[in-house]
Design an enzyme around this catalytic site. Structure first.
Site, PDB file in Angstrom:
ATOM      1  N   PHE A 133       0.867  -1.172   0.000  1.00 28.38           N
ATOM      2  CA  PHE A 133       0.000   0.000   0.000  1.00 28.38           C
ATOM      3  C   PHE A 133       0.904   1.222   0.000  1.00 28.38           C
ATOM      4  O   PHE A 133       1.860   1.299   0.771  1.00 28.38           O
ATOM      5  CB  PHE A 133      -0.900   0.001   1.244  1.00 28.38           C
ATOM      6  CG  PHE A 133      -1.967   1.050   1.187  1.00 28.38           C
ATOM      7  CD1 PHE A 133      -3.103   0.852   0.411  1.00 28.38           C
ATOM      8  CD2 PHE A 133      -1.838   2.238   1.883  1.00 28.38           C
ATOM      9  CE1 PHE A 133      -4.090   1.819   0.333  1.00 28.38           C
ATOM     10  CE2 PHE A 133      -2.819   3.211   1.816  1.00 28.38           C
ATOM     11  CZ  PHE A 133      -3.955   3.000   1.043  1.00 28.38           C
ATOM     12  N   ASP A 205       3.726  -4.939   8.526  1.00 31.85           N
ATOM     13  CA  ASP A 205       2.441  -4.251   8.409  1.00 31.85           C
ATOM     14  C   ASP A 205       1.353  -5.333   8.433  1.00 31.85           C
ATOM     15  O   ASP A 205       1.283  -6.174   7.534  1.00 31.85           O
ATOM     16  CB  ASP A 205       2.412  -3.462   7.094  1.00 31.85           C
ATOM     17  CG  ASP A 205       1.138  -2.665   6.903  1.00 31.85           C
ATOM     18  OD1 ASP A 205       0.100  -3.054   7.475  1.00 31.85           O
ATOM     19  OD2 ASP A 205       1.157  -1.656   6.166  1.00 31.85           O
ATOM     20  N   TYR A 230      -9.537  -0.675  11.815  1.00 32.13           N
ATOM     21  CA  TYR A 230     -10.841  -0.401  11.203  1.00 32.13           C
ATOM     22  C   TYR A 230     -11.186  -1.372  10.093  1.00 32.13           C
ATOM     23  O   TYR A 230     -12.270  -1.283   9.509  1.00 32.13           O
ATOM     24  CB  TYR A 230     -10.890   1.038  10.668  1.00 32.13           C
ATOM     25  CG  TYR A 230      -9.702   1.461   9.843  1.00 32.13           C
ATOM     26  CD1 TYR A 230      -9.573   1.095   8.510  1.00 32.13           C
ATOM     27  CD2 TYR A 230      -8.699   2.233  10.412  1.00 32.13           C
ATOM     28  CE1 TYR A 230      -8.476   1.479   7.765  1.00 32.13           C
ATOM     29  CE2 TYR A 230      -7.598   2.629   9.672  1.00 32.13           C
ATOM     30  CZ  TYR A 230      -7.494   2.252   8.354  1.00 32.13           C
ATOM     31  OH  TYR A 230      -6.397   2.620   7.612  1.00 32.13           O
ATOM     32  N   LYS A 231     -10.294  -2.314   9.770  1.00 31.73           N
ATOM     33  CA  LYS A 231     -10.580  -3.294   8.720  1.00 31.73           C
ATOM     34  C   LYS A 231     -11.226  -4.528   9.349  1.00 31.73           C
ATOM     35  O   LYS A 231     -12.362  -4.470   9.812  1.00 31.73           O
ATOM     36  CB  LYS A 231      -9.304  -3.633   7.962  1.00 31.73           C
ATOM     37  CG  LYS A 231      -8.661  -2.438   7.246  1.00 31.73           C
ATOM     38  CD  LYS A 231      -7.404  -2.849   6.489  1.00 31.73           C
ATOM     39  CE  LYS A 231      -6.638  -1.670   5.944  1.00 31.73           C
ATOM     40  NZ  LYS A 231      -7.353  -0.960   4.861  1.00 31.73           N
ATOM     41  N   ARG A 380     -11.347  -5.751  -6.096  1.00 27.90           N
ATOM     42  CA  ARG A 380     -10.954  -6.416  -4.848  1.00 27.90           C
ATOM     43  C   ARG A 380     -12.178  -6.702  -3.974  1.00 27.90           C
ATOM     44  O   ARG A 380     -13.037  -5.839  -3.795  1.00 27.90           O
ATOM     45  CB  ARG A 380      -9.964  -5.521  -4.097  1.00 27.90           C
ATOM     46  CG  ARG A 380      -9.287  -6.165  -2.915  1.00 27.90           C
ATOM     47  CD  ARG A 380      -8.255  -5.233  -2.302  1.00 27.90           C
ATOM     48  NE  ARG A 380      -8.909  -4.102  -1.631  1.00 27.90           N
ATOM     49  CZ  ARG A 380      -8.331  -3.384  -0.681  1.00 27.90           C
ATOM     50  NH1 ARG A 380      -7.087  -3.644  -0.307  1.00 27.90           N
ATOM     51  NH2 ARG A 380      -8.970  -2.374  -0.121  1.00 27.90           N
TER      52      ARG A 380
END
Length: 421
Positions: A133, A205, A230-231, A380
């Site tokens: 990312f 990560d 938050y995922k 995705r």
């Protein structure tokens, strides 16, 4: 490999039967999911636990409204970063005191890169993945630009020989356990050991692995890690990030953002900064008690969860989606970029299409199937085992077929790029 392919054509009734046998099926009722929505974007922002609504309301209407400033002690807001960190430690195979919840994943990565450079001060190179990312690379570049004599080195997309980047001038590498586009999952234990032998610190990560699969930081010998909540962890939009530092490194270096919450004696109001001897030194300024409450509610729900069952269902859900999508992908030019091999697959599935990828995703969203798009051509879809059913997967593929067969993605309203993709 998939357990469904080449057995028989999977039907809706098969999926319903699988749901009846699912040991995690009861968790779906604990989340708020809008009627008519199949949510395949929990890898970007998780659904809301129903219990978060009264808990956050209590923070607003009682602790804030009536407790006022007293709630920092009376409601124990002050302990939220440590308390949530310890809940995460239990989930991620760490000791209490090795994880603290604070700031954002980007800010925490900045802190840890600087921490690692100070620890490995004779080495002057930061390595990151070009396929990561982009924020990871941006932060690495920012640190190297800030410090004289330091530089960045990126591992090109498609490179397989990561060992070649464990060079004598490398202080720290920033790597993803699960790649945000392809869902390729790296062997964290094996590569951490290789890096340690070469004197390189790894910052892992965990944005696309924490909450999606078993993670065992201590058993894997991990030194440093960051993640967001938050995922898959369902902490709410913009809920705080977390820092993991193995206890073997406590007190061996310092982080650069010397905010007052990281001071050893915060309310002494001393002129000189003295870092806390605990992981609290990674805190900076005053935080939002509202954000922490939503996260803590979710983390308490996670205490009921067996992560081996989460992983088992994740693989079944992604297998089912890949198998049902196989004829659709072949007919309409979608290339699967997610590994079929279970040992290196995370919990999302991605396809590449040269054209109209964004519009296809928007057309799916219009039908109530929410995924996302990552430039230049990645469609995705995230599979969150706690609140996604096998029937949801079957229905999502039926909608996918219709979008492509009817060319719904060619409608003008689906082509205009929005601010968030």
């Amino acid at each position: 490999m998939s357990q469904f392919v080449n057995i028989k054509k999977i039907t809706l009734e098969d999926c319903k039967s699988m749901d009846l046998a699912d040991p995690l099926s009861s968790f779906k009722s604990k989340f708020h999911l809008p009627e008519g929505i199949v949510y395949l974007d929990g890898n970007s922002m998780g659904a809301a636990p129903k219990q978060a609504f009264p808990d956050i309301k209590n923070v607003v209407e009682e602790e804030w409204a009536n407790g006022l400033i007293r709630s920092w002690v009376g409601a124990d807001w002050m302990s939220s970063p440590v308390r949530s960190g310890n809940l995460l430690a239990d989930m991620l195979g760490a000791k209490h005191g090795e994880i603290i919840v604070t700031d954002t994943i980007c800010i925490n990565l900045f802190k840890l890169i600087c921490f690692a450079l100070k620890f490995n001060e004779r080495r002057k190179v930061i390595v990151y993945e070009a396929c990561s990312f982009p924020a990871d690379g941006y932060i690495a570049q920012g640190v190297s630009n800030l410090l004289d004599g330091y530089s960045c080195r990126s591992i090109p997309e498609g490179e397989e020989d990561y060992d070649a980047y464990l060079q004598d001038d490398v202080a720290v590498m920033v790597l993803n356990q699960v790649n945000y586009k392809s869902a390729y999952m790296r062997d964290m234990k094996a590569f951490t050991q290789k890096a340690r032998e070469r004197g390189v610190l790894i910052i892992w990560d965990l944005a696309h692995s924490a909450g999606a699969m078993p993670v065992d930081l201590n058993a894997d010998g991990v030194d440093l890690a960051v993640g967001c909540t938050y995922k898959y962890l369902n902490g709410g939009p913009g809920s705080p990030g977390f820092v993991y530092v193995n206890k073997a490194l406590h007190g061996k270096s310092v982080q650069p953002i010397t905010g007052w919450f990281g001071h050893a004696n915060q309310f002494a109001f001393e002129e000189k900064y003295t870092p806390s001897k605990t992981l609290s030194q990674f805190q900076t300024g005053t935080f939002s008690a509202l954000s922490y409450q939503g996260l803590e509610t979710s983390l308490n729900l996670w205490r009921e969860v067996d992560f081996n069952l989460v992983r088992e269902k994740s693989l079944k859900l992604t297998d089912l989606f890949i198998d049902l999508m196989m004829p659709v992908a072949k007919k309409y030019g979608l290339t699967l970029i997610t590994p079929e091999d279970h040992s290196v697959r995370g919990s999302h599935v991605s396809y590449y299409r040269e054209d109209n990828g964004y519009a296809i995703v928007q057309a799916l969203i219009a039908r109530g199937v929410i995924g996302d798009f990552r430039a230049p051509g990645v469609l995705r879809f995230g599979f969150t085992p706690l609140y996604l059913s096998y029937e949801d997967v079957w229905q999502s593929v039926e909608h996918f077929k219709a979008v492509l067969e009817n060319k719904e993605y060619l409608q003008e309203e689906h082509k205009a790029f929005q601010a968030v993709t």
